[in-house]
Motif scaffolding. Structure first.
Motif, PDB file in Angstrom:
ATOM      1  N   GLN A 271     -18.775  22.667  16.234  1.00 28.62           N
ATOM      2  CA  GLN A 271     -17.836  23.349  17.120  1.00 28.62           C
ATOM      3  C   GLN A 271     -17.960  24.863  17.002  1.00 28.62           C
ATOM      4  O   GLN A 271     -17.534  25.594  17.903  1.00 28.62           O
ATOM      5  CB  GLN A 271     -16.405  22.909  16.812  1.00 28.62           C
ATOM      6  N   ASP A 272     -18.505  25.321  15.878  1.00 29.70           N
ATOM      7  CA  ASP A 272     -18.761  26.747  15.709  1.00 29.70           C
ATOM      8  C   ASP A 272     -19.981  27.119  16.548  1.00 29.70           C
ATOM      9  O   ASP A 272     -21.072  26.587  16.336  1.00 29.70           O
ATOM     10  CB  ASP A 272     -19.001  27.063  14.232  1.00 29.70           C
ATOM     11  N   ARG A 273     -19.791  28.009  17.499  1.00 29.63           N
ATOM     12  CA  ARG A 273     -20.859  28.314  18.452  1.00 29.63           C
ATOM     13  C   ARG A 273     -22.108  28.856  17.756  1.00 29.63           C
ATOM     14  O   ARG A 273     -23.234  28.481  18.089  1.00 29.63           O
ATOM     15  CB  ARG A 273     -20.368  29.334  19.475  1.00 29.63           C
ATOM     16  N   ASN A 274     -21.929  29.732  16.776  1.00 26.80           N
ATOM     17  CA  ASN A 274     -23.084  30.303  16.089  1.00 26.80           C
ATOM     18  C   ASN A 274     -23.825  29.269  15.255  1.00 26.80           C
ATOM     19  O   ASN A 274     -25.057  29.303  15.146  1.00 26.80           O
ATOM     20  CB  ASN A 274     -22.646  31.475  15.202  1.00 26.80           C
ATOM     21  N   PHE A 275     -23.070  28.339  14.662  1.00 25.94           N
ATOM     22  CA  PHE A 275     -23.749  27.275  13.916  1.00 25.94           C
ATOM     23  C   PHE A 275     -24.548  26.395  14.866  1.00 25.94           C
ATOM     24  O   PHE A 275     -25.667  25.978  14.544  1.00 25.94           O
ATOM     25  CB  PHE A 275     -22.738  26.430  13.142  1.00 25.94           C
ATOM     26  N   MET A 276     -23.997  26.117  16.024  1.00 27.37           N
ATOM     27  CA  MET A 276     -24.697  25.297  17.012  1.00 27.37           C
ATOM     28  C   MET A 276     -25.988  25.984  17.473  1.00 27.37           C
ATOM     29  O   MET A 276     -27.056  25.349  17.524  1.00 27.37           O
ATOM     30  CB  MET A 276     -23.789  25.057  18.216  1.00 27.37           C
ATOM     31  N   VAL A 277     -25.909  27.280  17.762  1.00 27.74           N
ATOM     32  CA  VAL A 277     -27.106  28.017  18.187  1.00 27.74           C
ATOM     33  C   VAL A 277     -28.113  28.097  17.043  1.00 27.74           C
ATOM     34  O   VAL A 277     -29.307  27.877  17.232  1.00 27.74           O
ATOM     35  CB  VAL A 277     -26.726  29.430  18.678  1.00 27.74           C
ATOM     36  N   GLY A 278     -27.626  28.406  15.823  1.00 27.16           N
ATOM     37  CA  GLY A 278     -28.512  28.495  14.675  1.00 27.16           C
ATOM     38  C   GLY A 278     -29.214  27.180  14.388  1.00 27.16           C
ATOM     39  O   GLY A 278     -30.408  27.150  14.049  1.00 27.16           O
ATOM     40  N   LEU A 391     -25.000  29.947   9.066  1.00 31.56           N
ATOM     41  CA  LEU A 391     -24.216  29.729   7.845  1.00 31.56           C
ATOM     42  C   LEU A 391     -23.443  30.953   7.373  1.00 31.56           C
ATOM     43  O   LEU A 391     -22.508  30.821   6.574  1.00 31.56           O
ATOM     44  CB  LEU A 391     -25.152  29.276   6.707  1.00 31.56           C
ATOM     45  N   GLY A 392     -23.809  32.129   7.840  1.00 33.63           N
ATOM     46  CA  GLY A 392     -23.267  33.364   7.282  1.00 33.63           C
ATOM     47  C   GLY A 392     -21.809  33.630   7.563  1.00 33.63           C
ATOM     48  O   GLY A 392     -21.170  34.390   6.829  1.00 33.63           O
TER      49      GLY A 392
END
Length: 515
Positions: A271-278, A391-392
């Motif tokens: 659900q975290d957009r940056n985790f999904m992109v990463g 992850l950051g």
């Protein structure tokens, strides 16, 4: 005086943490290297243990299946055993399994030990990347990620040369025996240096056995399907059945994970957009990285006829370029938006891959030099910024689960990439060979030059060749068709790698660790 003492204690604690982290990186390096060194020496192992050639691929397959099942379990195992004891336990099991492989006297025994080796090795990789964000403050994370990243992508590069040298100089047993002493030392160092936490036995009581079973079935059937699809056909009854079981099991696992208070794997991280992109970038990196490392040995072995040691020496260029670029990547990663660095890295990586799509049967070290340099320079920019992106910004308690998923995506990308590459090689070689024959029979001098044929045989020719000319041209045409199929595979990998750039606008800005 108290402040000075406190400062000395803090410095000593930080030094111990760095030592422990480096020990973790050594364990991860061993797990990744093991796949490559064994791959180079499968014929030797087959001969020594009198294994049926059709069974040989299972020595690698069972390792990869066990590894891919273990990777997403890293979060649960970290909560249960703590990061320190998970690493130490996994590495000890990896060492024991390595010793078991070395003394194996038959196929079944070797495969059993490879399962344990793959499962224990699978937890070492995500543990290292989660440790980066748990053990270190923001300003040290880029350096820690670089150390882990360099070793993670260096292992496949040096694997062929290490495996070839060990087998030719000593015996195949040393492919596994080399893990024992470094593994024991790394486990002892980690046990002494990593932070101590209490083992949570209550976590084990909450183990979702049904979730574990559905996840394992989904991943195992997917890996088996990908292994067989290039030869038996993606739509064959066998593969269709495997993919259907995998999809249904995956849906059951996802539904169960999203509806449990304490799921086996925390899928809400997506659900975290940056985790999904990463994670998407990690998948694409796996496709490009595993694909390029797979295609080069295939070309060098089957087209150029090089042995494992010679292949390793040729591929060492990528590793050297990567090592030289690592300090620059660390400095930029601290100061720039990871989205921009990722875009530059994947664009350059795709260019380096695409440059290998124009090889001919005579291409060798010189022709491969600059594509390898470009790929080596770009790899760290495809690894460091996406790792920070994924992850950051997560809370520390979510990092172990997220790291497992992040690394799983890279492995799945590699597995799917290799399956698609094999499909291209199996299905395109024959029609490309027929096109070459048609061009040669029409007197096409460019086709003759490509395959390395004498122009006198082809010049002014029309129609079928006589028996003598056919005997001369046939092996050249077969090799030329293989090279053209490899070129198409290179281009496919390049295009998919370039697609990573499309994902980056969907990520949120991430502040650099240094302004």
């Amino acid at each position: 005086m108290p402040n000075r003492l406190a400062s000395e204690l803090t410095d000593r604690r930080q030094t111990l943490i760095w030592i422990g982290f480096f020990a973790m990186c050594i364990g991860m390096f061993m797990a990744i290297l093991d796949v490559q060194v064994v791959a180079t020496s499968l014929p030797t192992i087959q001969s020594a243990l009198d294994i049926d050639p059709e069974q040989m691929s299972w020595i690698q397959t069972v390792y990869l299946i066990a590894e891919v099942v273990a990777i997403p379990l890293t979060g649960f195992l970290t909560r249960f055993l703590t990061m320190r004891w998970l690493f130490v336990t996994s590495l000890v099991l990896f060492v024991i399994a390595s010793a078991g492989c070395a003394i194996s006297s038959g196929f079944s025994e070797l495969v059993a030990w490879r399962v344990l080796q793959g499962f224990s090795g699978g937890t070492l990789i995500p543990s290292v990347f989660s440790a980066v964000f748990i053990l270190f403050p923001n300003e040290r994370q880029a350096l820690a990620t670089t150390i882990a990243g360099v070793l993670a992508v260096l292992a496949p590069t040096v694997g062929p040369i290490v495996g070839g040298w060990l087998t030719e100089t000593y015996s195949w047993h040393w492919l596994f025996l080399i893990n024992i002493i470094p593994g024991i030392l790394a486990a002892l160092i980690a046990m002494r240096s990593l932070p101590q936490e209490r083992v949570d036995v209550w976590e084990l009581r909450g183990l979702d056995a049904v979730g574990l079973a559905t996840m394992a079935v989904a991943l195992i059937t997917l890996e088996l399907g990908l292994k067989e699809a290039p030869t038996s056909g993606w739509m064959s009854v066998y593969d269709s059945g495997l993919f259907a079981v995998s999809a249904l099991s995956a849906l059951a696992f996802i539904w169960r994970s999203l509806h449990r208070a304490r799921p086996l794997v925390e899928l809400h991280n997506f659900q975290d957009r940056n985790f999904m992109v990463g994670s998407t970038l990690s998948f694409i990196l796996g496709f490009g990285l595993f694909g390029s490392v797979y295609l080069m040995p295939v070309f060098l072995a089957f087209v150029r006829g090089h042995n494992a040691f010679e292949i390793g020496m040729t591929m060492l260029v990528t590793g050297i370029a990567q090592l030289c670029t690592a300090p620059i990547a660390v400095a930029l990663e601290k100061r720039m938006d990871p989205r921009l660095l990722s875009a530059a890295g994947f664009a350059l990586f795709a260019i380096g891959i695409g440059m290998s799509a124009s090889q001919d049967p005579r291409s060798d070290y010189d022709a491969m030099f600059w594509p390898q340099i470009i790929r080596g320079v770009s790899i760290m920019f495809c690894l460091l910024p996406p790792t920070r992106l994924a992850l950051g910004t997560l809370p520390p308690e979510r990092v172990p689960d997220a790291s497992g998923l992040f690394n799983l995506m890279r492995n799945l990308g590699g597995a799917i990439g290799i399956a698609l590459i094999d499909t291209v090689l199996y299905t395109r070689s024959e029609p490309l060979g027929q096109k070459l024959w048609d061009r040669l029979q029409a007197g096409d001098l460019e086709a003759a030059e490509f395959i390395g044929s004498s122009a006198q045989i082809v010049a002014g020719h029309t129609g079928a060749f006589d028996a003598d000319a056919t005997a001369i041209l046939n092996p050249l045409v077969q090799t030329g068709a293989t090279v053209q199929a490899l070129n198409e595979a290179w281009m496919m990998v390049a295009i998919i790698t370039a697609c990573a750039v499309i994902c980056l606008p969907f990520a949120k800005p991430v502040l650099p660790t240094q302004s």
